[in-house]
Every structure is written in C-alpha cells, then in structure tokens.
Scaffold this motif. Structure first.
Motif, PDB file in Angstrom:
ATOM      1  N   TYR A 298     -52.773   9.920  42.530  1.00 23.12           N
ATOM      2  CA  TYR A 298     -52.635   8.487  42.792  1.00 23.12           C
ATOM      3  C   TYR A 298     -51.995   7.806  41.586  1.00 23.12           C
ATOM      4  O   TYR A 298     -52.360   8.081  40.437  1.00 23.12           O
ATOM      5  CB  TYR A 298     -54.003   7.853  43.048  1.00 23.12           C
ATOM      6  N   ASP A 320     -56.881  13.808  42.418  1.00 23.23           N
ATOM      7  CA  ASP A 320     -58.073  14.178  43.196  1.00 23.23           C
ATOM      8  C   ASP A 320     -57.913  15.616  43.651  1.00 23.23           C
ATOM      9  O   ASP A 320     -57.094  15.921  44.513  1.00 23.23           O
ATOM     10  CB  ASP A 320     -58.230  13.241  44.397  1.00 23.23           C
ATOM     11  N   ARG A 328     -61.229  11.142  42.714  1.00 16.40           N
ATOM     12  CA  ARG A 328     -62.079  11.253  43.896  1.00 16.40           C
ATOM     13  C   ARG A 328     -62.613   9.890  44.344  1.00 16.40           C
ATOM     14  O   ARG A 328     -62.649   9.593  45.531  1.00 16.40           O
ATOM     15  CB  ARG A 328     -63.236  12.210  43.596  1.00 16.40           C
ATOM     16  N   THR A 331     -60.005   8.044  46.331  1.00 14.54           N
ATOM     17  CA  THR A 331     -59.942   8.557  47.704  1.00 14.54           C
ATOM     18  C   THR A 331     -61.041   7.936  48.566  1.00 14.54           C
ATOM     19  O   THR A 331     -60.789   7.492  49.696  1.00 14.54           O
ATOM     20  CB  THR A 331     -60.073  10.087  47.706  1.00 14.54           C
TER      21      THR A 331
END
Length: 583
Positions: A298, A320, A328, A331
C-alpha cells in the motif's frame, strides 16, 4: 511581497483590500478552506470594542484568510476568531479602552500577557494575537517589541503511557474493532453470494441478501413510509434479519461511531501518525509485490497541513504479507469501510476516505438524505468520552499521548516531524526516556571517570617532598613498584609517564617544570603533523591539560610558575623532549 504568516494590509491600500475576503462594510470576513468547498464567515461587528478596532481586527484577520494567508483550514481561522473574541473582551474591561491599534500601549499588552493562564492554551493565545497584530503599522513600536518577545513554552505534562497502559489501550481497541470487521466481512460475503445467485429464492437467507443489497443501495434496509412520513421497517425482511434493531440491520455492513474510534486508536497505536492525517487518509493505492506472491504493498499518502506546500505530503509504503505485517491493519480498515464507500457512491456522494462510519439516527426522516448518515471525520466530544470510559482500568485515552508513546517507546525515530522536534518535544522531556537513559548515562559517567583516572593518576599535594626523590617532572614515592615495569625493579618508564603513575607526587615545587613542559608541548602541537602528534605527544599533553584544568592549582599559580621556570628547569625539560625525539 509575501504575506504568509504576517499582516501585509496597509490602510488606504484599496487595491490590496479588494483582494481580501472582506465585505464592503469592512466588518465581515469569509474564509474558504483550501479544498475550495468548506467555508465560513466571521462578523467582527460582534466584538466588544469600538468600530475602529473592529475594522482593524477584520483587516488583519482577512489577510490570513486570503490567498496569501497562512490559514488553509477552517479550524485555523475559527481558533484565531475565538482568541480575538477573548482579546476584545479583555480590552473592553480595561479602565481606558483603546479606540484603535495606535492606543495599544505596551502596558496594555503586558497586562494581556499576565492575564492569560500559564499553560499551553494561554501561550497560544498570546502568540496568535501577537502574530496577527505586531506587523500592523498602527501598533506602537514599543508594543511591537513586546509582542516580538518569545513566549516561553510551558513544561510538557503529557508523558508516554507505560507498557501496561499501552497494551491495555491497544487490546481494548482491538476487541472493539475486530468483531466489527468479522461482522461486516461475513455479511459482505453473504451479499456476494446473493448477487451471484447462489442462495435459494424465498428463503430467509435470500431475504437477508436482498435486504443487504437494499442497504448498500439506499443506506437503510427495506422500509416503507408510514403515517406522518416516518420510515417503517418492512416486516418481511425484519423476520429474516432477526429484528429491526441496528445490530440486525445497518450494522451488518457499516461500522458504528465507537467502532470507528477503535479503528483510529489502532491506527495511531500502530503507525504513530497524527489524528488529523489519519482521519483524512484516502484509500491508499495497492499493488502486488512482484517478488512475493500474495503480498500487497500500500502506498499511503499523509498530509501535514502545518508544513509548507512543498513539504506537506509524505508517503509510506506498507506491505501486507499476513498477520503481524505492517500493512495488515490497512487491509482490515479497507475491508471494514468498503461497503460504506459503495453506498455513498450509489447515493451520488462518493468518498475516497479510508475512515468511514454510519450514524445511528435515521436522518433521512428529516429531509437530509441518507448520505447524511455517514461520517468521515469529526467525532463528537461525548463519543470520545464514552469510548475513553469503556477502556476501564483507570486508563484515560489521550490520542496525543498515545502517539507520543509510539514515537518515544516503540518507533524511536521521527514520524511526520523533524529530528529536532523528535528530540526536543518527544524524547528529551519524557520521563520514560529519562528512566531508560539512566543506566546508559551512569555507564558513560563510570567510563569517563575511569578514562580520566587512566589519563592523570599522579597525586597532588601542597606539602613538600624530599628533593632526592624528584624525577625531571614530579616526585616519586616508590620507584621500585611502577605500574609500567617489573615489580621490585627500578622504574625504567619515560619521565613523561610520571603524570600517569599513581606513585608520582606533584607539589608546587614541580609546577615551573610542568608549566614549561605544557608550554613546549603546545608549541609542538602547532607544528607537528597530526599523526606524529597523536602517536608521541597527545597523551602527556592531555594529562597536563587535565592537571591544568583541575582545581589543585590556580590560574595565577600556573602563570607565575611559567615565569619562574629557571634555566635549569628549561634545560631538563628540553633534554627530556630531545630524548623523546631521539627515541
């Protein structure tokens, strides 16, 4: 001429005045935020001062709201507006109320400073009024100088949380957000199955899927308009959903306000970002990692509004690859808020914000439309109060303090601020840093003391010693037990090492030779190559400098000793140094 950060309005400069967001009466200022959408207006006719001061305040205020001003968001102008309200009330309460900025005498400004509460709020009020007014040409020069004086920063009171408190906050936030994530994930999966036609039509599962589809399209589960124009839940779907309560209807796909609080708390506790940038985060771009199957990277863009435009944006790449990985939480945040973004898109009010939640009220009843039910920023104070109370265990949630904990105790490096700010604002004032530094400081002091002893270990005495025990530099109390030679045998070390020997004794009688030796070594230092100096002469020079700085002999004694150095003293030292060179 740039006007950022100061007032550039000159009375009578009508050309410049026309560029300012100032009404024709000179008393109403409007401010449009940097995004070009949000705006607000401020009526300076409401201030508790005369018309001349009202107009002057409006003019300097308008400069900061204008295109060259420093206020980019509405909270900035609102804060300064409130401070001006306080300042005008203060002026109105004085025995001699000023009629214009020209009447703002130094003693009046001093009284304003003294009237402010001695904390960060009072300091901000003083600084912001001074920044607004001190460049205005009508302000007296003496007052301008007082305004330019630095306002000392108060003692930092916010400290980092202990490890136990930090863990408790993070656990409480996780326990509140994780069920919301699982709830939304499960219902989104159910909706996907309904859309793909995998549910038998007419069954309760199918009705739930249809209700969820209606929820995503309209912001509410199926309803009809009853008497008095009020929404009534459709009983056909209510039975399948379980009830018409929030838990069984809109909460199936949307986070509540307190669940959003929990998510933001987790974001700050995980990444150490400021609360405002977290609230304003856009859904980050995601791309697969070419070198690792199943890994997503990201690209998170952060905005720091207080910085200049060129330095305002920062990016973070968070990967992630599974549980415990840096990306994480991103997400999970995207997954928990995706249905809300799809709903807003369906309602023709799309949003790219990462943080989205739904209010519990059915505001559509009041004509605001279903999109008004969704929020992307600005938690109400009572929401935070409730969220803090729910933490329990005596821990009070403070987001600034939480972020400080991450920066000081976990990341231990700057994040969204400079290295100087990191050291001065976060690290140095915090008790956690002091506690962690104590063993390191103690060890350093011990090492320094040991090094000092190794550098200069000779004894210093005011009492005279036997002349027969003198070396060329000191007196020796035991020349058969030298630390630089075999025990029981006469010392064969260089006389330059006497100042590093615990058997050596220095009295005022030895000072002329030592003063002359230090003088000659200083001359050698100026002419010798650095590598030669370091190898042969740095250590004896350093020991003499240590003795020179010690309180055993005064500066006057050292200066007189050099003058008293006899021809014999100088000859002995010259021979000693010559042998050192010959060696």
């Amino acid at each position: 001429m740039s006007t950022r950060g100061r007032s550039a309005f000159l009375p009578g400069d009508e050309g410049h005045r026309r560029e300012l967001p100032l009404a024709t009466d000179g008393l109403v200022v409007w401010h449009r935020a940097e995004d070009g959408v949000k705006k607000d207006s401020y009526d300076f006719g409401k201030l508790s001062v005369g018309p001349k001061l009202q107009r002057a305040f409006a003019e300097v205020f308008a400069v900061q709201c204008g295109p060259t001003g420093s206020w980019r968001t509405l909270p900035s102008s609102r804060e300064s507006w409130l401070i001006l309200l306080y300042f005008s009330r203060f002026l109105a309460e004085q025995e001699h109320v000023p009629d214009s900025l020209g009447d703002l005498a130094p003693e009046l400004w001093a009284a304003w400073r003294l009237s402010r509460t001695p904390n960060s709020t009072g300091e901000a009020q003083i600084r912001k009024i001074a920044r607004l007014l001190r460049h205005h040409p009508q302000v007296p020069e003496a007052t301008r100088k007082l305004m330019a004086r630095r306002v000392p920063k108060g003692k930092v009171k916010e400290t980092a949380y202990s490890d136990e408190e930090f863990d408790q906050i993070k656990l409480a936030a996780t326990q509140r957000f994780r069920p919301a994530l699982h709830r939304i994930r499960s219902n989104w999966r159910h909706l996907t199955e309904w859309r793909e036609g995998r549910l038998e039509k007419g069954t309760d599962a199918w009705l739930v899927g249809e209700a969820l589809d209606h929820l995503v399209r309209k912001g509410e589960t199926p309803f009809y308009i009853g008497r008095h124009g009020r929404q009534r839940p459709d009983s056909r779907y209510t039975e399948a959903l379980g009830s018409d309560r929030s838990e069984d209807t809109w909460m199936r796909l949307f986070m509540t306000t307190d669940e959003a609080c929990a998510l933001m708390t987790l974001m700050i506790a995980t990444y150490g970002w400021n609360a405002t940038p977290v609230m304003e985060l856009k859904v980050p771009d995601a791309s697969p990692d070419a070198g690792s199957e199943g890994q997503i990277i990201y690209r998170v863009e952060l905005e720091k509004r207080r910085r200049s435009h060129a330095m305002r944006y920062e990016t973070r790449n968070l990967a992630d690859w599974g549980a415990g990985s840096p990306g994480r939480l991103i997400t999970h945040a995207i997954e928990a808020t995706a249905p809300a973004r799809e709903t807003l898109k369906n309602l023709a009010e799309p949003s790219d914000r990462l943080m989205l939640w739904r209010l519990g009220q059915r505001r559509a009843v009041y004509g605001e439309g279903p999109a008004a039910l969704f929020r992307a920023q600005n938690f109400m104070p009572d929401v935070w109060r409730n969220w803090r109370d729910d933490l329990g265990g005596g821990v009070s949630l403070n987001l600034r303090r939480l972020r400080k904990t991450v920066v000081v105790a976990h990341q231990r490096q700057p994040t969204q601020h400079s290295q100087d700010t990191h050291d001065e604002v976060y690290v140095l004032p915090d008790p956690c840093t002091h506690a962690a530094a104590q063993p390191v400081i103690a060890e350093g002091i011990t090492e320094a003391i040991e090094l000092a002893r190794a550098s200069f270990t000779a004894q210093v005495s005011r009492e005279d010693t036997e002349a027969g025990k003198d070396t060329p530099t000191t007196s020796c109390s035991d020349y058969t037990h030298s630390p630089f030679g075999e025990q029981g045998l006469p010392c064969r070390a260089s006389f330059l090492l006497c100042t590093a020997c615990p058997n050596a004794v220095i009295t005022p009688r030895h000072l002329p030779r030592l003063a002359y030796l230090l003088h000659v070594l200083e001359e050698l230092k100026a002419v010798l190559a650095p590598d030669v100096w370091d190898q042969d002469w740095r250590d004896p020079y350093t020991r003499l400098r240590d003795l020179r700085k010690a309180p055993d002999f005064t500066d006057t004694e050292w200066n007189d000793a050099l003058d008293k150095a006899s021809a014999r003293d100088r000859e002995v030292i010259d021979q000693l140094l010559k042998r050192g060179f010959d060696a």
